[in-house]
Scaffold this motif. Sequence first.
Motif, PDB file in Angstrom:
ATOM      1  N   ASN A 134       0.847  -1.185   0.000  1.00 33.67           N
ATOM      2  CA  ASN A 134       0.000   0.000   0.000  1.00 33.67           C
ATOM      3  C   ASN A 134       0.891   1.246   0.000  1.00 33.67           C
ATOM      4  N   THR A 135       0.663   2.139  -0.954  1.00 34.32           N
ATOM      5  CA  THR A 135       1.540   3.309  -1.107  1.00 34.32           C
ATOM      6  C   THR A 135       0.922   4.604  -0.581  1.00 34.32           C
ATOM      7  N   ASP A 136      -0.200   4.510   0.118  1.00 26.47           N
ATOM      8  CA  ASP A 136      -0.862   5.729   0.590  1.00 26.47           C
ATOM      9  C   ASP A 136       0.074   6.601   1.422  1.00 26.47           C
ATOM     10  N   LEU A 137       0.806   5.967   2.341  1.00 28.63           N
ATOM     11  CA  LEU A 137       1.700   6.740   3.204  1.00 28.63           C
ATOM     12  C   LEU A 137       2.831   7.367   2.390  1.00 28.63           C
ATOM     13  N   ALA A 138       3.317   6.657   1.387  1.00 23.40           N
ATOM     14  CA  ALA A 138       4.371   7.210   0.534  1.00 23.40           C
ATOM     15  C   ALA A 138       3.878   8.464  -0.181  1.00 23.40           C
ATOM     16  N   HIS A 139       2.633   8.427  -0.658  1.00 24.04           N
ATOM     17  CA  HIS A 139       2.078   9.605  -1.329  1.00 24.04           C
ATOM     18  C   HIS A 139       1.897  10.764  -0.349  1.00 24.04           C
ATOM     19  N   GLU A 140       1.536  10.456   0.883  1.00 22.20           N
ATOM     20  CA  GLU A 140       1.410  11.511   1.886  1.00 22.20           C
ATOM     21  C   GLU A 140       2.775  12.106   2.214  1.00 22.20           C
ATOM     22  N   PHE A 141       3.803  11.262   2.226  1.00 24.92           N
ATOM     23  CA  PHE A 141       5.166  11.761   2.405  1.00 24.92           C
ATOM     24  C   PHE A 141       5.549  12.701   1.264  1.00 24.92           C
ATOM     25  N   LEU A 142       5.201  12.315   0.048  1.00 19.39           N
ATOM     26  CA  LEU A 142       5.518  13.146  -1.111  1.00 19.39           C
ATOM     27  C   LEU A 142       4.781  14.481  -1.056  1.00 19.39           C
ATOM     28  N   ALA A 143       3.543  14.459  -0.565  1.00 17.92           N
ATOM     29  CA  ALA A 143       2.792  15.713  -0.412  1.00 17.92           C
ATOM     30  C   ALA A 143       3.452  16.599   0.637  1.00 17.92           C
ATOM     31  N   HIS A 144       3.917  15.995   1.719  1.00 20.19           N
ATOM     32  CA  HIS A 144       4.617  16.751   2.762  1.00 20.19           C
ATOM     33  C   HIS A 144       5.907  17.357   2.211  1.00 20.19           C
ATOM     34  N   ALA A 145       6.676  16.557   1.483  1.00 24.27           N
ATOM     35  CA  ALA A 145       7.921  17.064   0.905  1.00 24.27           C
ATOM     36  C   ALA A 145       7.646  18.185  -0.085  1.00 24.27           C
ATOM     37  N   SER A 146       6.564  18.046  -0.847  1.00 15.38           N
ATOM     38  CA  SER A 146       6.194  19.088  -1.810  1.00 15.38           C
ATOM     39  C   SER A 146       5.849  20.380  -1.095  1.00 15.38           C
ATOM     40  N   ALA A 147       5.184  20.261   0.046  1.00 10.24           N
ATOM     41  CA  ALA A 147       4.837  21.451   0.831  1.00 10.24           C
ATOM     42  C   ALA A 147       6.083  22.150   1.361  1.00 10.24           C
ATOM     43  N   GLN A 148       7.182  21.398   1.454  1.00 15.75           N
ATOM     44  CA  GLN A 148       8.458  21.975   1.893  1.00 15.75           C
ATOM     45  C   GLN A 148       9.307  22.435   0.710  1.00 15.75           C
ATOM     46  N   GLY A 149       8.707  22.460  -0.485  1.00 21.76           N
ATOM     47  CA  GLY A 149       9.415  22.929  -1.667  1.00 21.76           C
ATOM     48  C   GLY A 149      10.316  21.896  -2.313  1.00 21.76           C
ATOM     49  N   ARG A 150      10.069  20.591  -2.022  1.00 18.88           N
ATOM     50  CA  ARG A 150      10.952  19.548  -2.557  1.00 18.88           C
ATOM     51  C   ARG A 150      10.185  18.567  -3.436  1.00 18.88           C
ATOM     52  N   ASN A 151       9.269  19.057  -4.251  1.00 16.67           N
ATOM     53  CA  ASN A 151       8.419  18.192  -5.061  1.00 16.67           C
ATOM     54  C   ASN A 151       9.217  17.274  -5.979  1.00 16.67           C
ATOM     55  N   ARG A 152       9.962  17.846  -6.894  1.00 16.23           N
ATOM     56  CA  ARG A 152      10.693  17.033  -7.873  1.00 16.23           C
ATOM     57  C   ARG A 152      11.761  16.183  -7.200  1.00 16.23           C
ATOM     58  N   GLU A 153      12.473  16.768  -6.235  1.00 16.66           N
ATOM     59  CA  GLU A 153      13.530  16.020  -5.566  1.00 16.66           C
ATOM     60  C   GLU A 153      12.966  14.809  -4.824  1.00 16.66           C
ATOM     61  N   ALA A 154      11.801  14.983  -4.191  1.00 16.85           N
ATOM     62  CA  ALA A 154      11.207  13.891  -3.425  1.00 16.85           C
ATOM     63  C   ALA A 154      10.744  12.762  -4.330  1.00 16.85           C
ATOM     64  N   TRP A 155      10.088  13.106  -5.426  1.00 11.91           N
ATOM     65  CA  TRP A 155       9.641  12.064  -6.358  1.00 11.91           C
ATOM     66  C   TRP A 155      10.836  11.327  -6.957  1.00 11.91           C
ATOM     67  N   ASP A 156      11.870  12.066  -7.326  1.00 12.28           N
ATOM     68  CA  ASP A 156      13.076  11.423  -7.859  1.00 12.28           C
ATOM     69  C   ASP A 156      13.685  10.485  -6.819  1.00 12.28           C
ATOM     70  N   ALA A 157      13.710  10.931  -5.563  1.00 11.68           N
ATOM     71  CA  ALA A 157      14.301  10.127  -4.498  1.00 11.68           C
ATOM     72  C   ALA A 157      13.514   8.845  -4.262  1.00 11.68           C
ATOM     73  N   VAL A 158      12.197   8.927  -4.299  1.00  9.49           N
ATOM     74  CA  VAL A 158      11.361   7.744  -4.089  1.00  9.49           C
ATOM     75  C   VAL A 158      11.532   6.760  -5.241  1.00  9.49           C
ATOM     76  N   PHE A 159      11.495   7.251  -6.476  1.00 10.18           N
ATOM     77  CA  PHE A 159      11.681   6.362  -7.625  1.00 10.18           C
ATOM     78  C   PHE A 159      13.066   5.712  -7.598  1.00 10.18           C
ATOM     79  N   THR A 160      14.078   6.481  -7.238  1.00 11.58           N
ATOM     80  CA  THR A 160      15.440   5.949  -7.187  1.00 11.58           C
ATOM     81  C   THR A 160      15.565   4.883  -6.106  1.00 11.58           C
ATOM     82  N   ALA A 161      14.986   5.144  -4.943  1.00  9.00           N
ATOM     83  CA  ALA A 161      15.046   4.178  -3.851  1.00  9.00           C
ATOM     84  C   ALA A 161      14.322   2.893  -4.235  1.00  9.00           C
TER      85      ALA A 161
END
Length: 236
Positions: free
Chosen positions: A98-125
């Motif tokens: 279940n990826t719901d929490l991962a998406h919530e993490f990405l929303a949090h990171a985006s709110a901190q101005g790290r949208n692209r970096e966070a998505w890249d980091a998740v895909f890379t991991a």
Amino acid sequence: MKVDIWSEVTCPWCGLGNHRVTKAVERFEHADEVELVHHSFPLSGSFPEGDTFPVREALLRRHGVGGSQAETSTRRIEKLAASEGLTPYQVLDNTVGNTDLAHEFLAHASAQGRNREAWDAVFTAYFGRAEPVFSSDDLLGLADELGLDREQTRQALTDRRYRRQVRDDAARARRLGATGAPFIVVDDRYGVSGAQDSDSLLELLRTVWNDSHPRTGRAGDDPVCGSDGCAVPQRA
């Protein structure tokens, strides 16, 4: 010009699609005027939170795909990724959940101005290192990697602060015509589905740019072709 892309964290076509969009933007003549924004399109709500499964098992359970068929379809994506310089890219020998929490993490990171970096980091991991991205502990490790405040991130995940935002994000994509992921909308006007190849995405960027800059003409009916067919860009 704005490019919005909706993705699922564990969707192999989404990870490849993210790579292709990035490459298309890098090659675009007006790249410095493009804003690329990632959005959530969760597709794993049927998995219980806290449990993970091998990809092989999930393919058999959810889609009835197993054995050589699973091997062929997933290895094909891995080979495509490698041919485009995205390596390692691990699909079949991975886990899902279940990826719901991962998406919530990405929303949090985006709110901190790290949208692209966070998505890249998740895909890379997930695809690059075959690491799980499902639990709070998994995601707090990525928060450290991104330089996010660990305690603030933990609290946001514990409170499920961004759950509604993630759902609203996916609902917006559906209103725009998305039936799956990845789904891309350029300049709030043209939408395309699927992991379009970077050449086709580059042509789409040029089409939309020309459409909004009359002195270079209009090419709104240019086809967009991908690995699974061709389609005329539709206004979102």
